[in-house]
Design a protein around this motif. Structure first.
Motif, PDB file in Angstrom:
ATOM      1  N   TYR A 183       0.444   1.447   9.245  1.00 32.46           N
ATOM      2  CA  TYR A 183      -0.008   1.285   7.864  1.00 32.46           C
ATOM      3  C   TYR A 183       1.071   1.774   6.901  1.00 32.46           C
ATOM      4  O   TYR A 183       1.373   1.122   5.905  1.00 32.46           O
ATOM      5  CB  TYR A 183      -1.290   2.075   7.584  1.00 32.46           C
ATOM      6  N   GLN A 184       1.664   2.919   7.214  1.00 35.43           N
ATOM      7  CA  GLN A 184       2.693   3.502   6.350  1.00 35.43           C
ATOM      8  C   GLN A 184       3.915   2.595   6.222  1.00 35.43           C
ATOM      9  O   GLN A 184       4.516   2.509   5.156  1.00 35.43           O
ATOM     10  CB  GLN A 184       3.156   4.856   6.894  1.00 35.43           C
ATOM     11  N   GLU A 185       4.278   1.966   7.302  1.00 33.99           N
ATOM     12  CA  GLU A 185       5.497   1.148   7.330  1.00 33.99           C
ATOM     13  C   GLU A 185       5.252  -0.316   6.976  1.00 33.99           C
ATOM     14  O   GLU A 185       6.181  -1.123   6.979  1.00 33.99           O
ATOM     15  CB  GLU A 185       6.149   1.247   8.718  1.00 33.99           C
ATOM     16  N   GLY A 186       4.003  -0.676   6.694  1.00 34.96           N
ATOM     17  CA  GLY A 186       3.683  -2.056   6.351  1.00 34.96           C
ATOM     18  C   GLY A 186       3.704  -2.997   7.534  1.00 34.96           C
ATOM     19  O   GLY A 186       3.804  -4.213   7.370  1.00 34.96           O
ATOM     20  N   LYS A 187       3.605  -2.443   8.738  1.00 33.69           N
ATOM     21  CA  LYS A 187       3.621  -3.274   9.947  1.00 33.69           C
ATOM     22  C   LYS A 187       2.215  -3.718  10.346  1.00 33.69           C
ATOM     23  O   LYS A 187       2.060  -4.561  11.216  1.00 33.69           O
ATOM     24  CB  LYS A 187       4.276  -2.513  11.093  1.00 33.69           C
ATOM     25  N   ALA A 188       1.200  -3.114   9.718  1.00 29.99           N
ATOM     26  CA  ALA A 188      -0.194  -3.486   9.953  1.00 29.99           C
ATOM     27  C   ALA A 188      -0.970  -3.182   8.685  1.00 29.99           C
ATOM     28  O   ALA A 188      -0.573  -2.318   7.893  1.00 29.99           O
ATOM     29  CB  ALA A 188      -0.775  -2.704  11.134  1.00 29.99           C
ATOM     30  N   GLU A 189      -2.058  -3.893   8.494  1.00 29.63           N
ATOM     31  CA  GLU A 189      -2.922  -3.673   7.333  1.00 29.63           C
ATOM     32  C   GLU A 189      -4.260  -3.123   7.821  1.00 29.63           C
ATOM     33  O   GLU A 189      -4.873  -3.658   8.741  1.00 29.63           O
ATOM     34  CB  GLU A 189      -3.169  -4.995   6.599  1.00 29.63           C
ATOM     35  N   PRO A 190      -4.730  -2.055   7.189  1.00 28.32           N
ATOM     36  CA  PRO A 190      -6.036  -1.522   7.567  1.00 28.32           C
ATOM     37  C   PRO A 190      -7.152  -2.464   7.134  1.00 28.32           C
ATOM     38  O   PRO A 190      -6.991  -3.222   6.169  1.00 28.32           O
ATOM     39  CB  PRO A 190      -6.114  -0.198   6.801  1.00 28.32           C
ATOM     40  N   ASN A 191      -8.270  -2.393   7.855  1.00 30.53           N
ATOM     41  CA  ASN A 191      -9.418  -3.205   7.452  1.00 30.53           C
ATOM     42  C   ASN A 191     -10.063  -2.574   6.216  1.00 30.53           C
ATOM     43  O   ASN A 191      -9.678  -1.485   5.785  1.00 30.53           O
ATOM     44  CB  ASN A 191     -10.416  -3.366   8.603  1.00 30.53           C
ATOM     45  N   ILE A 192     -11.021  -3.245   5.636  1.00 26.25           N
ATOM     46  CA  ILE A 192     -11.611  -2.796   4.377  1.00 26.25           C
ATOM     47  C   ILE A 192     -12.283  -1.432   4.515  1.00 26.25           C
ATOM     48  O   ILE A 192     -12.190  -0.595   3.604  1.00 26.25           O
ATOM     49  CB  ILE A 192     -12.583  -3.851   3.790  1.00 26.25           C
ATOM     50  N   GLU A 193     -12.935  -1.175   5.643  1.00 25.36           N
ATOM     51  CA  GLU A 193     -13.579   0.124   5.837  1.00 25.36           C
ATOM     52  C   GLU A 193     -12.548   1.251   5.833  1.00 25.36           C
ATOM     53  O   GLU A 193     -12.769   2.303   5.239  1.00 25.36           O
ATOM     54  CB  GLU A 193     -14.379   0.152   7.149  1.00 25.36           C
ATOM     55  N   THR A 194     -11.419   1.011   6.449  1.00 29.95           N
ATOM     56  CA  THR A 194     -10.349   2.013   6.490  1.00 29.95           C
ATOM     57  C   THR A 194      -9.729   2.185   5.110  1.00 29.95           C
ATOM     58  O   THR A 194      -9.437   3.310   4.687  1.00 29.95           O
ATOM     59  CB  THR A 194      -9.284   1.626   7.534  1.00 29.95           C
ATOM     60  N   LEU A 195      -9.544   1.095   4.394  1.00 32.38           N
ATOM     61  CA  LEU A 195      -9.019   1.186   3.025  1.00 32.38           C
ATOM     62  C   LEU A 195      -9.936   2.046   2.150  1.00 32.38           C
ATOM     63  O   LEU A 195      -9.463   2.874   1.367  1.00 32.38           O
ATOM     64  CB  LEU A 195      -8.872  -0.200   2.411  1.00 32.38           C
ATOM     65  N   ILE A 196     -11.235   1.849   2.297  1.00 32.80           N
ATOM     66  CA  ILE A 196     -12.195   2.634   1.522  1.00 32.80           C
ATOM     67  C   ILE A 196     -12.094   4.112   1.888  1.00 32.80           C
ATOM     68  O   ILE A 196     -12.110   4.979   1.004  1.00 32.80           O
ATOM     69  CB  ILE A 196     -13.628   2.090   1.713  1.00 32.80           C
ATOM     70  N   MET A 249       0.841  -1.178   0.000  1.00 35.63           N
ATOM     71  CA  MET A 249       0.000   0.000   0.000  1.00 35.63           C
ATOM     72  C   MET A 249       0.884   1.239   0.000  1.00 35.63           C
ATOM     73  O   MET A 249       1.933   1.247   0.624  1.00 35.63           O
ATOM     74  CB  MET A 249      -0.911  -0.020   1.223  1.00 35.63           C
ATOM     75  N   LYS A 250       0.442   2.258  -0.676  1.00 34.79           N
ATOM     76  CA  LYS A 250       1.275   3.441  -0.828  1.00 34.79           C
ATOM     77  C   LYS A 250       0.763   4.638  -0.030  1.00 34.79           C
ATOM     78  O   LYS A 250       0.839   5.769  -0.476  1.00 34.79           O
ATOM     79  CB  LYS A 250       1.411   3.781  -2.297  1.00 34.79           C
ATOM     80  N   LEU A 251       0.293   4.404   1.166  1.00 34.72           N
ATOM     81  CA  LEU A 251      -0.235   5.470   2.001  1.00 34.72           C
ATOM     82  C   LEU A 251       0.810   6.542   2.287  1.00 34.72           C
ATOM     83  O   LEU A 251       0.522   7.742   2.197  1.00 34.72           O
ATOM     84  CB  LEU A 251      -0.786   4.904   3.312  1.00 34.72           C
ATOM     85  N   LYS A 252       2.005   6.124   2.616  1.00 37.31           N
ATOM     86  CA  LYS A 252       3.066   7.083   2.942  1.00 37.31           C
ATOM     87  C   LYS A 252       3.307   8.047   1.780  1.00 37.31           C
ATOM     88  O   LYS A 252       3.405   9.264   1.969  1.00 37.31           O
ATOM     89  CB  LYS A 252       4.344   6.330   3.299  1.00 37.31           C
ATOM     90  N   GLU A 253       3.383   7.510   0.590  1.00 34.69           N
ATOM     91  CA  GLU A 253       3.607   8.325  -0.614  1.00 34.69           C
ATOM     92  C   GLU A 253       2.456   9.319  -0.827  1.00 34.69           C
ATOM     93  O   GLU A 253       2.677  10.491  -1.118  1.00 34.69           O
ATOM     94  CB  GLU A 253       3.725   7.394  -1.812  1.00 34.69           C
ATOM     95  N   LEU A 254       1.228   8.842  -0.666  1.00 32.91           N
ATOM     96  CA  LEU A 254       0.063   9.704  -0.847  1.00 32.91           C
ATOM     97  C   LEU A 254       0.034  10.827   0.184  1.00 32.91           C
ATOM     98  O   LEU A 254      -0.250  11.984  -0.150  1.00 32.91           O
ATOM     99  CB  LEU A 254      -1.221   8.878  -0.758  1.00 32.91           C
ATOM    100  N   MET A 255       0.341  10.484   1.420  1.00 30.83           N
ATOM    101  CA  MET A 255       0.337  11.488   2.486  1.00 30.83           C
ATOM    102  C   MET A 255       1.427  12.535   2.254  1.00 30.83           C
ATOM    103  O   MET A 255       1.208  13.721   2.476  1.00 30.83           O
ATOM    104  CB  MET A 255       0.491  10.815   3.847  1.00 30.83           C
ATOM    105  N   THR A 256       2.569  12.096   1.802  1.00 29.65           N
ATOM    106  CA  THR A 256       3.671  13.020   1.533  1.00 29.65           C
ATOM    107  C   THR A 256       3.299  13.987   0.410  1.00 29.65           C
ATOM    108  O   THR A 256       3.513  15.196   0.527  1.00 29.65           O
ATOM    109  CB  THR A 256       4.954  12.243   1.164  1.00 29.65           C
TER     110      THR A 256
END
Length: 104
Positions: free
Chosen positions: A31-44, A1-8
């Motif tokens: 989530y940013q570091e890949g140490k946990a995965e968000p649930n589907i609601e959070t992904l949405i 997941m590319k959350l870190k990139e999007l946030m930056t």
């Protein structure tokens, strides 16, 4: 997941993202570091906030996302090409370019 990139890119702080997602700041960090995965609601929520598809967010290639006019054979060819390494992909491109030249 590319959350870190999007946030930056959007200059969104972890605290701000945590509020948007209704999770802790440490969850956003994980989530940013890949140490946990968000649930589907959070992904949405993430996809909606950044206005991107879930596939794009999760960096999931969609080789079958072709124009509706594509034939089954064209879809099969694209799916096979998606499995090739860079060198062989270039070979296929070159071969196809040659076919088009000879077709005219």
């Amino acid at each position: 997941m590319k959350l870190k990139e999007l946030m930056t890119k959007r200059n969104v702080a972890q605290n701000e993202m945590a509020k948007i997602l209704n999770v802790s700041r440490s969850s956003v960090y994980k989530y940013q570091e890949g140490k946990a995965e968000p649930n589907i609601e959070t992904l949405i929520k993430i996809a909606d906030y950044f206005d991107i598809s879930l596939d794009n967010l999760c960096e999931r290639p969609r080789p079958y996302d072709l124009p509706t006019a594509a034939t089954q054979e064209q879809r099969q060819a694209v799916n096979l090409i998606m499995q090739l390494d860079a060198t062989n992909t270039l070979r296929v491109i070159s071969y196809c370019a040659g076919l088009l030249t000879n077709q005219n």
